[in-house]
Design a protein around this motif. Structure first.
Motif, PDB file in Angstrom:
ATOM      1  N   ILE A   7      15.459  -3.196  20.819  1.00  0.00           N
ATOM      2  CA  ILE A   7      15.093  -2.436  19.654  1.00  0.00           C
ATOM      3  C   ILE A   7      14.224  -2.249  18.780  1.00  0.00           C
ATOM      4  N   GLY A   8      13.409  -1.416  18.944  1.00  0.00           N
ATOM      5  CA  GLY A   8      12.406  -0.822  18.633  1.00  0.00           C
ATOM      6  C   GLY A   8      12.971   0.509  17.146  1.00  0.00           C
ATOM      7  N   SER A  51      19.614  -2.481  14.212  1.00  0.00           N
ATOM      8  CA  SER A  51      19.730  -2.692  13.708  1.00  0.00           C
ATOM      9  C   SER A  51      21.068  -3.660  12.943  1.00  0.00           C
ATOM     10  N   ASP A  52      21.232  -3.503  14.718  1.00  0.00           N
ATOM     11  CA  ASP A  52      22.394  -4.870  14.970  1.00  0.00           C
ATOM     12  C   ASP A  52      22.027  -5.819  15.621  1.00  0.00           C
ATOM     13  N   TYR A  53      20.995  -6.577  16.379  1.00  0.00           N
ATOM     14  CA  TYR A  53      20.157  -6.448  17.114  1.00  0.00           C
ATOM     15  C   TYR A  53      20.683  -8.674  16.554  1.00  0.00           C
ATOM     16  N   GLN A  54      21.104  -8.599  15.913  1.00  0.00           N
ATOM     17  CA  GLN A  54      21.086 -10.097  15.337  1.00  0.00           C
ATOM     18  C   GLN A  54      22.467 -10.349  15.933  1.00  0.00           C
ATOM     19  N   GLN A  55      23.953  -9.450  15.280  1.00  0.00           N
ATOM     20  CA  GLN A  55      25.019  -8.922  16.016  1.00  0.00           C
ATOM     21  C   GLN A  55      25.672  -9.196  17.215  1.00  0.00           C
ATOM     22  N   ARG A 203      39.181  -3.971  18.290  1.00  0.00           N
ATOM     23  CA  ARG A 203      38.955  -3.512  17.058  1.00  0.00           C
ATOM     24  C   ARG A 203      37.924  -4.767  17.251  1.00  0.00           C
ATOM     25  N   LYS A 204      38.371  -6.384  16.807  1.00  0.00           N
ATOM     26  CA  LYS A 204      37.388  -7.515  16.885  1.00  0.00           C
ATOM     27  C   LYS A 204      35.418  -6.718  17.135  1.00  0.00           C
ATOM     28  N   PHE A 205      35.518  -6.176  17.944  1.00  0.00           N
ATOM     29  CA  PHE A 205      34.132  -6.076  18.746  1.00  0.00           C
ATOM     30  C   PHE A 205      33.703  -5.419  17.335  1.00  0.00           C
ATOM     31  N   PHE A 206      34.064  -4.004  17.177  1.00  0.00           N
ATOM     32  CA  PHE A 206      33.811  -2.935  15.866  1.00  0.00           C
ATOM     33  C   PHE A 206      33.748  -3.891  14.613  1.00  0.00           C
ATOM     34  N   ASP A 207      34.583  -4.593  14.039  1.00  0.00           N
ATOM     35  CA  ASP A 207      34.232  -5.172  13.008  1.00  0.00           C
ATOM     36  C   ASP A 207      33.590  -6.131  12.890  1.00  0.00           C
ATOM     37  N   TYR A 208      32.946  -6.776  13.765  1.00  0.00           N
ATOM     38  CA  TYR A 208      32.119  -7.305  13.844  1.00  0.00           C
ATOM     39  C   TYR A 208      30.846  -6.987  13.588  1.00  0.00           C
ATOM     40  N   VAL A 209      30.312  -6.149  14.738  1.00  0.00           N
ATOM     41  CA  VAL A 209      29.117  -5.488  14.578  1.00  0.00           C
ATOM     42  C   VAL A 209      28.951  -4.406  13.639  1.00  0.00           C
ATOM     43  N   GLY A 210      30.152  -3.795  13.826  1.00  0.00           N
ATOM     44  CA  GLY A 210      29.990  -3.247  12.154  1.00  0.00           C
ATOM     45  C   GLY A 210      30.216  -3.322  10.586  1.00  0.00           C
ATOM     46  N   LYS A 211      31.033  -4.512  10.075  1.00  0.00           N
ATOM     47  CA  LYS A 211      30.911  -5.309   9.539  1.00  0.00           C
ATOM     48  C   LYS A 211      29.994  -6.540   8.777  1.00  0.00           C
ATOM     49  N   ARG A 212      29.923  -6.410   9.995  1.00  0.00           N
ATOM     50  CA  ARG A 212      28.969  -8.305   9.580  1.00  0.00           C
ATOM     51  C   ARG A 212      27.183  -7.351  10.039  1.00  0.00           C
ATOM     52  N   ALA A 213      26.687  -6.229  10.453  1.00  0.00           N
ATOM     53  CA  ALA A 213      25.356  -5.976  10.500  1.00  0.00           C
ATOM     54  C   ALA A 213      25.414  -5.405   8.838  1.00  0.00           C
ATOM     55  N   THR A 214      25.911  -5.003   8.245  1.00  0.00           N
ATOM     56  CA  THR A 214      25.550  -4.826   6.669  1.00  0.00           C
ATOM     57  C   THR A 214      25.490  -5.856   5.268  1.00  0.00           C
ATOM     58  N   THR A 215      25.873  -6.975   6.031  1.00  0.00           N
ATOM     59  CA  THR A 215      26.055  -8.109   5.042  1.00  0.00           C
ATOM     60  C   THR A 215      25.210  -8.586   5.178  1.00  0.00           C
TER      61      THR A 215
END
Length: 215
Positions: A7-8, A51-55, A203-215
């Motif tokens: 995640i560097g 950018s998405d390490y938390q998700q 779709r759940k995978f991409f929704d989670y990473v893509g949408k949640r990462a921008t909130t």
């Protein structure tokens, strides 16, 4: 151990660590843009991991995380060069890079919120903000290691962290030096995983990473 996420930020040695891990039997993806790439790889680096390490932590419980550090005096001009080379293709509307790559960069480096995205002061702020966010998120946990690949003991520390036997004093290769940015594409190895690996999509995978990462 589930996955290992590097995640560097870009230009901290993500290509060097990815190439090194191939020879230890890991399947490695340097960037991953599909669910199948995440499924196939044991180790994933660069976008969207930084950018998405938390998700990803929630999607792949039990995984380990590697934060790569680099001296700012070395990282800043290297990142400045990369942003200059890539910024046209990172544009959210007109850029030709993969949407995951564009989102990851724009989120972390705020390319759409600054008039001079390659300004050293801006990039320094982005680096320090990212580091602080990582350290705060993993505070009190034992599943994150911080290394600088220029440290001659860094690969030994990483292998020990991953529970592997260490022989001698192994060293990371130094790749993508100077203006080079595509050494991963040129490197041939059977354990490489394509960032665009195809497979069944959930779709759940991409929704989670893509949408949640921008909130």
């Amino acid at each position: 151990m589930n996955k290992v996420f590097i995640i560097g930020l870009p230009r901290t040695g993500t290509t060097s660590i990815s190439v090194a891990m191939l020879d230890y039997g890991f399947k490695v993806a340097h960037t991953a843009y599909t669910q199948e790439a995440f499924n196939l790889a044991d180790i994933i680096s660069d976008a969207p991991c930084f950018s998405d390490y938390q998700q990803l932590d929630k999607l792949f419980p039990g995984s380990k995380f590697v934060y790569l550090e680099r001296d700012l005096s070395l990282w800043l001009p290297s990142m400045q060069m990369l942003i200059n080379k890539m910024k046209a293709q990172l544009d959210p509307n007109t850029g030709t890079f993969h949407p995951v790559l564009k989102r990851s960069f724009n989120q972390t480096f705020e390319l759409d919120k600054t008039d001079i995205p390659d300004a050293l002061t801006h990039l320094e702020k982005c680096y320090l903000n990212h580091r602080q966010q990582v350290l705060s998120y993993f505070d009190g946990r034992d599943d994150l290691i911080r290394i600088n690949i220029r440290d001659e003991q860094s690969l030994t520390k990483l292998l020990t962290f991953l529970g592997l036997e260490v022989k001698g004093t192994p060293q990371f290769p130094h790749l993508n030096i100077g203006r080079n940015v595509a050494c991963w594409d040129e490197y041939k190895h059977p354990n490489k995983v394509s960032a665009n690996s195809s497979g069944p999509l959930r779709r759940k995978f991409f929704d989670y990473v893509g949408k949640r990462a921008t909130t």
